[in-house]
Scaffold this motif. Structure first.
Motif, PDB file in Angstrom:
ATOM      1  N   GLY A 200       3.972 -16.704   0.381  1.00  0.00           N
ATOM      2  CA  GLY A 200       3.585 -16.203  -0.925  1.00  0.00           C
ATOM      3  C   GLY A 200       2.108 -16.199  -1.231  1.00  0.00           C
ATOM      4  O   GLY A 200       1.694 -15.667  -2.263  1.00  0.00           O
ATOM      5  N   ASP A 201       1.278 -16.780  -0.352  1.00  0.00           N
ATOM      6  CA  ASP A 201      -0.144 -16.899  -0.679  1.00  0.00           C
ATOM      7  C   ASP A 201      -1.007 -15.860   0.030  1.00  0.00           C
ATOM      8  O   ASP A 201      -2.204 -16.047   0.229  1.00  0.00           O
ATOM      9  CB  ASP A 201      -0.647 -18.306  -0.333  1.00  0.00           C
ATOM     10  CG  ASP A 201      -0.522 -18.636   1.151  1.00  0.00           C
ATOM     11  OD1 ASP A 201       0.119 -17.852   1.885  1.00  0.00           O
ATOM     12  OD2 ASP A 201      -1.061 -19.670   1.569  1.00  0.00           O
ATOM     13  N   ARG A 202      -0.428 -14.724   0.399  1.00  0.00           N
ATOM     14  CA  ARG A 202      -1.172 -13.655   1.052  1.00  0.00           C
ATOM     15  C   ARG A 202      -0.602 -12.319   0.599  1.00  0.00           C
ATOM     16  O   ARG A 202       0.524 -12.231   0.119  1.00  0.00           O
ATOM     17  CB  ARG A 202      -1.050 -13.753   2.574  1.00  0.00           C
ATOM     18  CG  ARG A 202       0.376 -13.811   3.082  1.00  0.00           C
ATOM     19  CD  ARG A 202       0.532 -13.372   4.531  1.00  0.00           C
ATOM     20  NE  ARG A 202       0.274 -11.943   4.676  1.00  0.00           N
ATOM     21  CZ  ARG A 202       0.631 -11.238   5.769  1.00  0.00           C
ATOM     22  NH1 ARG A 202       1.222 -11.851   6.788  1.00  0.00           N
ATOM     23  NH2 ARG A 202       0.387  -9.947   5.848  1.00  0.00           N
ATOM     24  N   HIS A 203      -1.423 -11.271   0.733  1.00  0.00           N
ATOM     25  CA  HIS A 203      -0.913  -9.946   0.447  1.00  0.00           C
ATOM     26  C   HIS A 203      -0.529  -9.242   1.748  1.00  0.00           C
ATOM     27  O   HIS A 203      -0.896  -9.668   2.848  1.00  0.00           O
ATOM     28  CB  HIS A 203      -1.915  -9.115  -0.353  1.00  0.00           C
ATOM     29  CG  HIS A 203      -3.278  -8.980   0.262  1.00  0.00           C
ATOM     30  ND1 HIS A 203      -3.502  -8.385   1.488  1.00  0.00           N
ATOM     31  CD2 HIS A 203      -4.496  -9.340  -0.198  1.00  0.00           C
ATOM     32  CE1 HIS A 203      -4.784  -8.395   1.765  1.00  0.00           C
ATOM     33  NE2 HIS A 203      -5.430  -8.980   0.755  1.00  0.00           N
ATOM     34  N   PHE A 204       0.238  -8.172   1.607  1.00  0.00           N
ATOM     35  CA  PHE A 204       0.730  -7.413   2.746  1.00  0.00           C
ATOM     36  C   PHE A 204       0.248  -5.966   2.618  1.00  0.00           C
ATOM     37  O   PHE A 204       0.213  -5.411   1.515  1.00  0.00           O
ATOM     38  CB  PHE A 204       2.263  -7.442   2.799  1.00  0.00           C
ATOM     39  CG  PHE A 204       2.831  -8.816   2.964  1.00  0.00           C
ATOM     40  CD1 PHE A 204       3.218  -9.286   4.209  1.00  0.00           C
ATOM     41  CD2 PHE A 204       2.978  -9.664   1.867  1.00  0.00           C
ATOM     42  CE1 PHE A 204       3.741 -10.566   4.357  1.00  0.00           C
ATOM     43  CE2 PHE A 204       3.496 -10.938   2.005  1.00  0.00           C
ATOM     44  CZ  PHE A 204       3.877 -11.394   3.256  1.00  0.00           C
ATOM     45  N   THR A 205      -0.107  -5.357   3.717  1.00  0.00           N
ATOM     46  CA  THR A 205      -0.481  -3.946   3.727  1.00  0.00           C
ATOM     47  C   THR A 205       0.765  -3.119   3.994  1.00  0.00           C
ATOM     48  O   THR A 205       1.472  -3.349   4.990  1.00  0.00           O
ATOM     49  CB  THR A 205      -1.539  -3.656   4.800  1.00  0.00           C
ATOM     50  OG1 THR A 205      -2.699  -4.464   4.549  1.00  0.00           O
ATOM     51  CG2 THR A 205      -1.939  -2.193   4.778  1.00  0.00           C
ATOM     52  N   ILE A 206       1.053  -2.183   3.089  1.00  0.00           N
ATOM     53  CA  ILE A 206       2.272  -1.387   3.216  1.00  0.00           C
ATOM     54  C   ILE A 206       1.936   0.098   3.228  1.00  0.00           C
ATOM     55  O   ILE A 206       0.858   0.525   2.811  1.00  0.00           O
ATOM     56  CB  ILE A 206       3.265  -1.679   2.068  1.00  0.00           C
ATOM     57  CG1 ILE A 206       2.663  -1.273   0.709  1.00  0.00           C
ATOM     58  CG2 ILE A 206       3.667  -3.147   2.064  1.00  0.00           C
ATOM     59  CD1 ILE A 206       3.678  -1.297  -0.427  1.00  0.00           C
ATOM     60  N   ASN A 207       2.877   0.874   3.715  1.00  0.00           N
ATOM     61  CA  ASN A 207       2.795   2.326   3.682  1.00  0.00           C
ATOM     62  C   ASN A 207       4.016   2.848   2.936  1.00  0.00           C
ATOM     63  O   ASN A 207       5.157   2.494   3.270  1.00  0.00           O
ATOM     64  CB  ASN A 207       2.766   2.908   5.097  1.00  0.00           C
ATOM     65  CG  ASN A 207       1.510   2.529   5.852  1.00  0.00           C
ATOM     66  OD1 ASN A 207       0.444   3.051   5.591  1.00  0.00           O
ATOM     67  ND2 ASN A 207       1.653   1.606   6.806  1.00  0.00           N
ATOM     68  N   VAL A 208       3.760   3.663   1.918  1.00  0.00           N
ATOM     69  CA  VAL A 208       4.868   4.278   1.190  1.00  0.00           C
ATOM     70  C   VAL A 208       4.733   5.790   1.319  1.00  0.00           C
ATOM     71  O   VAL A 208       3.617   6.327   1.365  1.00  0.00           O
ATOM     72  CB  VAL A 208       4.882   3.837  -0.287  1.00  0.00           C
ATOM     73  CG1 VAL A 208       5.359   2.404  -0.395  1.00  0.00           C
ATOM     74  CG2 VAL A 208       3.513   3.975  -0.931  1.00  0.00           C
ATOM     75  N   PRO A 209       5.865   6.507   1.418  1.00  0.00           N
ATOM     76  CA  PRO A 209       5.829   7.924   1.799  1.00  0.00           C
ATOM     77  C   PRO A 209       5.010   8.826   0.897  1.00  0.00           C
ATOM     78  O   PRO A 209       4.450   9.827   1.367  1.00  0.00           O
ATOM     79  CB  PRO A 209       7.317   8.311   1.767  1.00  0.00           C
ATOM     80  CG  PRO A 209       8.055   7.033   1.992  1.00  0.00           C
ATOM     81  CD  PRO A 209       7.227   5.979   1.326  1.00  0.00           C
ATOM     82  N   HIS A 210       4.892   8.501  -0.393  1.00  0.00           N
ATOM     83  CA  HIS A 210       4.231   9.427  -1.314  1.00  0.00           C
ATOM     84  C   HIS A 210       2.726   9.193  -1.427  1.00  0.00           C
ATOM     85  O   HIS A 210       2.050   9.902  -2.168  1.00  0.00           O
ATOM     86  CB  HIS A 210       4.858   9.315  -2.704  1.00  0.00           C
ATOM     87  CG  HIS A 210       4.623   7.994  -3.366  1.00  0.00           C
ATOM     88  ND1 HIS A 210       5.310   6.860  -2.999  1.00  0.00           N
ATOM     89  CD2 HIS A 210       3.776   7.616  -4.351  1.00  0.00           C
ATOM     90  CE1 HIS A 210       4.908   5.851  -3.744  1.00  0.00           C
ATOM     91  NE2 HIS A 210       3.966   6.273  -4.572  1.00  0.00           N
ATOM     92  N   SER A 212      -1.161   8.751   0.417  1.00  0.00           N
ATOM     93  CA  SER A 212      -1.916   9.132   1.614  1.00  0.00           C
ATOM     94  C   SER A 212      -2.635   7.953   2.251  1.00  0.00           C
ATOM     95  O   SER A 212      -3.074   8.047   3.398  1.00  0.00           O
ATOM     96  CB  SER A 212      -2.929  10.227   1.269  1.00  0.00           C
ATOM     97  OG  SER A 212      -3.852   9.768   0.284  1.00  0.00           O
ATOM     98  N   GLN A 213      -2.779   6.846   1.493  1.00  0.00           N
ATOM     99  CA  GLN A 213      -3.484   5.677   2.015  1.00  0.00           C
ATOM    100  C   GLN A 213      -2.596   4.441   1.922  1.00  0.00           C
ATOM    101  O   GLN A 213      -1.748   4.349   1.038  1.00  0.00           O
ATOM    102  CB  GLN A 213      -4.770   5.436   1.223  1.00  0.00           C
ATOM    103  CG  GLN A 213      -5.804   6.543   1.370  1.00  0.00           C
ATOM    104  CD  GLN A 213      -7.048   6.253   0.545  1.00  0.00           C
ATOM    105  OE1 GLN A 213      -6.963   5.803  -0.588  1.00  0.00           O
ATOM    106  NE2 GLN A 213      -8.210   6.513   1.119  1.00  0.00           N
ATOM    107  N   PRO A 214      -2.784   3.478   2.830  1.00  0.00           N
ATOM    108  CA  PRO A 214      -2.038   2.216   2.723  1.00  0.00           C
ATOM    109  C   PRO A 214      -2.389   1.494   1.426  1.00  0.00           C
ATOM    110  O   PRO A 214      -3.440   1.728   0.816  1.00  0.00           O
ATOM    111  CB  PRO A 214      -2.509   1.420   3.947  1.00  0.00           C
ATOM    112  CG  PRO A 214      -3.097   2.426   4.866  1.00  0.00           C
ATOM    113  CD  PRO A 214      -3.667   3.504   4.001  1.00  0.00           C
ATOM    114  N   ALA A 215      -1.507   0.583   1.006  1.00  0.00           N
ATOM    115  CA  ALA A 215      -1.725  -0.176  -0.221  1.00  0.00           C
ATOM    116  C   ALA A 215      -1.457  -1.648   0.036  1.00  0.00           C
ATOM    117  O   ALA A 215      -0.740  -2.018   0.974  1.00  0.00           O
ATOM    118  CB  ALA A 215      -0.800   0.339  -1.324  1.00  0.00           C
ATOM    119  N   LEU A 216      -2.042  -2.494  -0.809  1.00  0.00           N
ATOM    120  CA  LEU A 216      -1.772  -3.923  -0.750  1.00  0.00           C
ATOM    121  C   LEU A 216      -0.585  -4.254  -1.658  1.00  0.00           C
ATOM    122  O   LEU A 216      -0.435  -3.668  -2.735  1.00  0.00           O
ATOM    123  CB  LEU A 216      -2.995  -4.726  -1.200  1.00  0.00           C
ATOM    124  CG  LEU A 216      -4.266  -4.540  -0.380  1.00  0.00           C
ATOM    125  CD1 LEU A 216      -5.380  -5.430  -0.935  1.00  0.00           C
ATOM    126  CD2 LEU A 216      -4.029  -4.841   1.095  1.00  0.00           C
TER     127      LEU A 216
END
Length: 371
Positions: A200-210, A212-216
């Protein structure tokens, strides 16, 4: 509709309480507008009536959050909508008094640990009385439950991977305190039919289809979807991540690290007070009402099985106002005798995901995958 209120909002003077009151009023459903401070209730109802442009069908009642104060009120109604959070700190007298007075219980929590606790302690008792015990009648985590049920219509799907992404998030004061207490407590995902703790003490880089750029993203308590499906034979894996904008995510991770340092040696009560303090610092004032043109969100549910993969994006707008609509729709269906499953249930389980999606699409909040 009878002039006698059959619905009660507790904690009504807050941001979400006003939205629930506004939605109930738009359907001409009388309700009790209840909280601990009469002046705040009166001021909040005035805001509701200004938005409506007319008088609301509301009865203001001042009542402490105790069984003794709540009992005579709850005996008058059939549905209680609790919007007073953080819920692990404040909701227990309301849940218990609902059970005693045979009231259906709805709330807007996003706190995974509270949802697990209330399920385990009171789910069976509510079911035995044919009463609904339904936390999280809110954008988080009702929307994900609806998206999940759409994906589970695909034969062979047994695993759900959900992401929440919202533009220009504006958490309310109570929501800020709730999510800060939840990200500083254990957070779980469902993995191979077992609840497993997130880091729980870190963020994750994700990709969502809609996008154009990865998000935290963060687990954001872990979500309620793993709780809804923990004992569901259809699902063996379920995880939820939330992206509220990289800056917000980075700020929350920094607060988690600060909490880990400052909470050393504290008991649970002291830890809860500390996260409340953080919440006051982070959101010192109530934000404006959300907008369908600014506050747009996509909940993406990826479903997998042995031989199948499918993706459903649930597009939604004005998530806080949508929360008010969920509570109102649930209350109306309960009063009309349209409960499909009693006891501990998500809104999707209680009323049917197709029925709710079709209604919310007509109201302008979300897409309908069957059109």
């Amino acid at each position: 509709m009878s002039d006698s209120p059959r619905v009660l909002i507790y904690g009504a003077s807050g941001y979400t309480g006003k939205l629930v009151a506004e939605c109930l009023s738009q359907r001409d459903m009388p309700f009790y507008f209840v909280g601990r401070n009469k002046e705040k209730l009166e001021a909040s109802l005035a805001i509701v009536e200004e938005r409506l442009g007319r008088k609301a069908p509301a009865t203001i009642v001042q009542a402490a959050n105790t069984r003794e104060a709540l009992l005579p009120l709850f005996e008058k109604v059939e549905v209680v909508i609790n919007v007073a959070g953080p819920f692990m700190q404040l909701a227990w007298p309301i849940v218990e008094t609902c059970l005693e007075t045979n009231c259906h219980y709805l709330d807007t929590t996003g706190e995974q640990d509270f949802v697990i606790a209330v399920r385990d302690q009171y789910g069976k008792a509510f079911a035995e009385k044919n009463l609904l015990l339904s936390p999280a009648n809110s954008y988080m985590w009702c929307a994900g439950a609806l998206a999940s049920e759409v994906v589970l219509e695909t034969e062979g799907v047994d695993s759900l991977d959900l992401t929440y992404q919202i533009n220009d998030a504006l958490p309310s004061q109570a929501s800020t305190k709730s999510f800060l207490r939840m990200v500083n407590n254990p957070q779980y995902l469902l993995k191979n039919n077992e609840m497993v703790e997130w880091q729980g003490d870190r963020h994750f880089t994700i990709n969502v289809p809609h996008m154009s750029q990865p998000a935290l993203a963060l687990p954001w308590s872990g979500g309620c979807e793993p709780v809804w499906f923990e004992h569901d034979d259809r699902v063996m894996n379920c995880k939820v991540l939330t992206a509220f904008g990289d800056e917000i995510i980075e700020n929350v991770v920094a607060l988690i690290h600060r909490f880990n340092k400052e909470s050393v040696g504290m008991n649970q009560e002291q830890r809860e007070l500390l996260t409340n303090q953080f919440g006051d610092e982070m959101t010192p004032a109530e934000p404006p009402k959300d907008s369908p043109d600014i506050h747009r969100t996509v909940i993406t549910c990826i479903g997998q099985g042995r031989q199948v993969t499918t993706v459903f994006p649930l597009s939604l707008n004005a998530p806080y106002t949508f929360t008010g609509e969920i509570c109102t729709e649930a209350a109306e269906r309960l009063l009309n005798g349209e409960l499909k499953a009693a006891g501990f249930q998500s809104a999707a389980g209680a009323f049917g995901h197709r029925e709710l999606i079709e209604k919310f699409h007509k109201l302008g909040y979300m897409n309908n995958p069957w059109l």
